[in-house]
Design a protein around this motif. Structure first.
Motif, short mmCIF file in Angstrom:
data_model
loop_
_atom_site.label_atom_id
_atom_site.label_comp_id
_atom_site.label_asym_id
_atom_site.label_seq_id
_atom_site.Cartn_x
_atom_site.Cartn_y
_atom_site.Cartn_z
N LEU A 119 0.82 -1.21 0.00
CA LEU A 119 0.00 0.00 0.00
C LEU A 119 0.85 1.26 0.00
O LEU A 119 0.40 2.32 -0.43
CB LEU A 119 -0.91 0.00 1.23
N TRP A 120 2.07 1.13 0.50
CA TRP A 120 2.99 2.27 0.53
C TRP A 120 4.12 2.11 -0.50
O TRP A 120 5.08 2.86 -0.46
CB TRP A 120 3.58 2.42 1.93
N ASN A 121 3.97 1.14 -1.37
CA ASN A 121 5.00 0.87 -2.40
C ASN A 121 6.38 0.65 -1.77
O ASN A 121 7.40 1.10 -2.29
CB ASN A 121 5.07 2.03 -3.41
N ARG A 122 6.39 -0.06 -0.65
CA ARG A 122 7.63 -0.36 0.04
C ARG A 122 8.15 -1.73 -0.40
O ARG A 122 7.38 -2.61 -0.79
CB ARG A 122 7.42 -0.34 1.56
N PRO A 123 9.47 -1.96 -0.32
CA PRO A 123 10.03 -3.25 -0.73
C PRO A 123 9.45 -4.39 0.10
O PRO A 123 9.35 -4.29 1.33
CB PRO A 123 11.53 -3.08 -0.47
#
Length: 460
Positions: free
Chosen positions: A441-445
């Motif tokens: 949802l936060w475009n985190r790895p």
């Protein structure tokens, strides 16, 4: 491919695990999981006890140490600090080993293979780690400050000490970005506290430490005890609060640009001079930062002069351990309702194990400062009420509650970090999959997986 992903690296450990967990691995869906890091590990192997009358030796469990060490030695080559493993072994010995890399956004769990906190905003730290000291305009040095007496006493106690030059002191002040208090300048004019000056003589060093009242560090090692120097896991740090009372001598902070570390207590606690004292403190007072605490410091002396003259004197810090109403815990041994926790100043709400009816969050909706919510499984009547908590920066929930929020698209976007709260161990893969949904949802790895296959042969 790094040796971490070579079946041979893991084989000695896998054989030990199969022997220890043969029934569990033989059951349908059976698996064994653990975590191995460079500095620690959590591997479910039985610890062999020594014979009666003898202390435990490394050799008693040498095969375990050696097997785990093979994996630990392979971590640097793979560029990892730790790795989670999930092991499955078929009756014929066919082996599937899942290896999970937490990546930069997920922290390893503590004590088991489930992931720890997820950092959703790169570089984010909990609110107490962002808190700056409050200005105290009336702060003054303590009346006990006596520069002449301080220097005279130190020179009498350590007559052969080598002092720092004015240029050396000025260079440190330039690096720190602020001028040192006059007492500290006097101290280092008497002794610059370099080990090289003592020629490796521990008695000479101890003489200096006894003269000052703590293990004095070298002038060039002076450093600021800022919040970044006090590391803490997100899931714990988010539940911390800072609360300085009107009678406190030391501000209740994680760190301060005005806490300049002078040395050590000898037990791992940092000793600092305080240039940002509390309302009842003095400019230049000496404080101690407990290495077992993440918040606050205790008062050692109202001045360096006082400490040198009477190192055993006890000083009242004025700090309070009760952080209510800023932080509240609701469970069967504390507050027993959300209404009892609701307060305009509430920052942290923790809902623990509860045997009664689940709670509604309605009493805390709209509270202006609520930033952390943690809730034990089954304690929330309606997880979707969380969407109305518009100031949350950290949220820790059980998997079922996260599932409700994710399916409804109701995960608060104000979050800087989150955690999936799992109790009792078990297969970490569902938790990892859920964590990856949250990270996405936060475009985190994401947490990534590598599957390693091998064959251990039939269990002999």
């Amino acid at each position: 491919m790094p040796s971490l992903y070579d079946f041979a690296t893991w084989e000695p450990l896998l054989r030990l695990l199969r022997t220890a967990h043969a029934p569990a691995l033989a059951a349908p869906g059976g698996q064994v999981a653990g975590n191995i890091g460079r500095g620690s590990w959590s591997v479910p192997l039985p610890w062999r006890q020594p014979p009666p009358g003898r202390a435990s030796l490394v050799s008693d469990n040498q095969d375990q140490y050696d097997a785990i060490e093979r994996v630990r030695d392979a971590l640097p080559e793979a560029g990892l600090d730790d790795v989670v493993f999930v092991l499955e072994i078929a009756p014929d010995g066919t082996t599937a080993l899942g290896l999970f890399d937490h990546g930069p956004a997920a922290a390893p769990g503590i004590g088991d293979a489930h992931p720890g906190a997820l950092t959703l905003v790169e570089g984010a730290v909990p609110e107490p780690w962002r808190r700056l000291p409050e200005p105290v305009p009336g702060a003054r040095p303590a009346p006990s400050v006596d520069l002449m007496a301080l220097e005279r006493t130190l020179r009498e106690r350590i007559p052969d000490a080598i002092g720092a030059t004015e240029e050396e002191i000025a260079a440190v002040e330039s690096r720190l970005g602020r001028q040192l208090p006059e007492e500290v300048r006097v101290l280092y004019r008497v002794t610059r506290a370099r080990w090289a000056d003592w020629g490796g003589d521990y008695d000479a060093a101890q003489c200096v430490f006894d003269a000052v009242g703590f293990e004095l560090g070298a002038l060039e090692d002076l450093a600021v005890a800022d919040p970044a120097s006090r590391r803490c896991h997100w899931e714990f740090a988010a539940s911390e609060t800072v609360l300085t009372g009107p009678d406190d001598a030391v501000q209740d902070l994680v760190g301060s640009p005005g806490w300049i570390v002078l040395g050590d207590s000898g037990g791992g606690d940092r000793v600092a001079v305080d240039l940002t004292p509390g309302p009842r403190g003095h400019l230049g007072q000496i404080i101690m930062l407990d290495h077992e605490q993440s918040i606050g410091a205790s008062l050692m002396a109202d001045s360096l002069t006082s400490l040198v003259r009477d190192p055993d004197q006890e000083w009242p810090t004025g700090g309070r351990w009760d952080k209510a109403p800023v932080a509240a815990i609701v469970h069967h041994q504390s507050l027993r309702s959300i209404d009892a926790a609701a307060h305009a100043d509430l920052e942290v709400l923790r809902i623990g194990r509860w045997d009664g009816a689940p709670f509604s969050l309605a009493p805390v909706i709209g509270l202006p400062r609520l930033r952390t919510l943690t809730a034990y499984a089954g304690t929330l009547a309606d997880p979707l009420e969380i969407a109305a908590l518009t100031g949350l920066e950290f949220l820790s929930l059980a998997p079922a509650d996260w599932r409700v929020l994710l399916d409804a698209g109701a995960v608060p976007r104000t979050l800087s970090a989150a955690a999936v709260e799992v109790h009792g161990g078990g297969d970490p893969r569902p938790t990892i999959a859920l964590a990856n949904e949250i990270l996405a949802l936060w475009n985190r790895p994401p947490i990534t997986a590598t599957l390693v296959h091998g064959d251990l042969g039939p269990l002999g």
